[in-house]
Design an enzyme around this catalytic site. Structure first.
Site, PDB file in Angstrom:
ATOM      1  N   LYS A  51      55.151  24.580  39.245  1.00 25.00           N
ATOM      2  CA  LYS A  51      53.910  24.124  38.618  1.00 25.00           C
ATOM      3  C   LYS A  51      52.727  24.311  39.576  1.00 25.00           C
ATOM      4  O   LYS A  51      51.648  24.751  39.176  1.00 25.00           O
ATOM      5  CB  LYS A  51      54.046  22.661  38.177  1.00 25.00           C
ATOM      6  N   GLN A  95      56.160  13.864  37.532  1.00 22.78           N
ATOM      7  CA  GLN A  95      57.394  14.638  37.354  1.00 22.78           C
ATOM      8  C   GLN A  95      58.558  13.716  37.023  1.00 22.78           C
ATOM      9  O   GLN A  95      58.804  12.726  37.708  1.00 22.78           O
ATOM     10  CB  GLN A  95      57.690  15.442  38.643  1.00 22.78           C
ATOM     11  N   ASP A 118      50.746  16.406  29.977  1.00 22.65           N
ATOM     12  CA  ASP A 118      52.102  16.603  29.455  1.00 22.65           C
ATOM     13  C   ASP A 118      52.158  16.269  27.967  1.00 22.65           C
ATOM     14  O   ASP A 118      53.126  16.598  27.295  1.00 22.65           O
ATOM     15  CB  ASP A 118      53.099  15.709  30.209  1.00 22.65           C
TER      16      ASP A 118
END
Ligand code: NDP
Length: 295
Positions: A51, A95, A118
């Protein structure tokens, strides 16, 4: 035919890089993603690295927030709150998975909706259902991009989604049944009776189960499109790492034969990362009072 994620994800990242440069010219700063990583889970280490690399490839900044495995839930929430009010941060990514002593839903609920790149928050999921402008969860968003990239029509098609998680199954099912996609969607899960029946009638199958090779080619139509989200680590002594990645779907011909199937690795995972870049850009633009199309 293999539906590689490589070309569509590169295309998505190229577009993001162009817009990111324009953003920097307009606002004298790069769009910035805060990457919160608790502990040192090996799989997460790889995802986080990918990422951050994608941020660099697309000209975006990243703020690395690496936290100790033993951090308390309250302290983690305080970090999230600080990132919410940091004017240099456009997107916040926590995460997953988090260590077992932390309530994931509670932590995620503190990420402000406009920085929730997200797309996991109740607000963004609600907006998805009501078809309002929000941030769409990255994996479902990436799947739609991949389907479009390969000109796979969804109008009038029977789609079976296997797996009903909040991050993949539920949102992709909701997106595909929207009027603009017009698919007829069946959402299956571990209590579905006679999964084979649904799979046999599916033009498009989306597997998001998390069990290696749980669905095989004899269970689907000969010419089905199979989008394999599953990313499962299986022991493999021939690999330096000691494991190989396998999808939820098992097929014999290396190129998929008559099926159209996304490979694992190299399929949906790449799309998820590119979508995260797109969401960061969208979030950055909205914080500046514009849409990315206005750049
Ligand atoms: P979850 O564990 O949250 O959900 C799994 C779903 O599969 C559940 O709905 C469960 O049903 C269902 N299920 C389990 N066993 C069966 C079965 N035998 N038959 C039918 N349904 C079953 O998983 P996630 O959605 O978070 O992830 C799924 C997979 O996708 C994982 O391998 C994950 O690593 C991967 N993933 C990959 C991403 C990528 O970018 N490539 C992104 C996100 C996830 P029930 O609800 O009844 O328990």
């Amino acid at each position: 035919m293999l539906l590689s994620g490589k070309e569509p994800s590169n295309s998505m990242k190229r577009d993001a890089a162009v817009l990111s440069e324009k953003f920097e010219k307009n606002f004298s700063r790069k769009p910035c993603l805060a990457v919160v990583f608790v502990g040192s889970n090996p799989a997460s280490t790889v995802y986080v690295r990918n990422k951050k690399k994608a941020c660099e490839e697309t000209g975006m900044g990243h703020l690395d927030v690496d936290l100790d495995e033993n951090i308390s839930e309250e302290a983690l929430i305080e970090k999230v709150k600080a990132l919410n009010s940091d004017s240099n941060v456009d997107g916040i990514l926590v995460q997953l998975p988090l260590p077992k002593h932390i309530n994931v839903s509670r932590v995620l609920s503190y990420i402000s909706a406009e920085k929730d790149v997200d797309g996991f928050s109740a607000e963004n999921l609600g907006k998805l259902l009501t078809e309002e402008k929000g941030l769409v969860a990255c994996t479902p968003k990436g799947i739609l991009y991949l389907l479009d990239y390969y000109n796979i029509e969804t109008e009038g098609k029977n789609v079976v989604v296997v797996g009903r998680s909040r991050i993949v199954g539920k949102p992709i099912a909701a997106l595909l049944e929207q009027k603009c996609r017009n698919a007829t969607v069946t959402l299956c899960h571990s209590s579905t009776k006679n999964l084979d029946f649904y799979l046999k009638n599916a033009d498009i199958v989306i597997c998001a189960v998390g069990k290696a090779h749980v669905i095989s080619e004899d269970m689907v139509k000969k010419d089905a499109v199979v989008i394999d989200v599953g990313t499962n680590r299986v022991p493999d002594a021939s690999k330096k790492s000691g494991y190989a990645l396998q999808g939820d779907f098992c097929y014999s011909a290396e190129d998929g034969g008559d099926l159209k199937v996304t490979p694992v690795p190299g399929g949906v995972g790449l799309m998820t990362v590119s979508s995260l870049m797109d969401n960061t850009l969208i979030a950055a633009c909205r914080r500046m009072g514009i849409e990315k199309e206005d750049l």
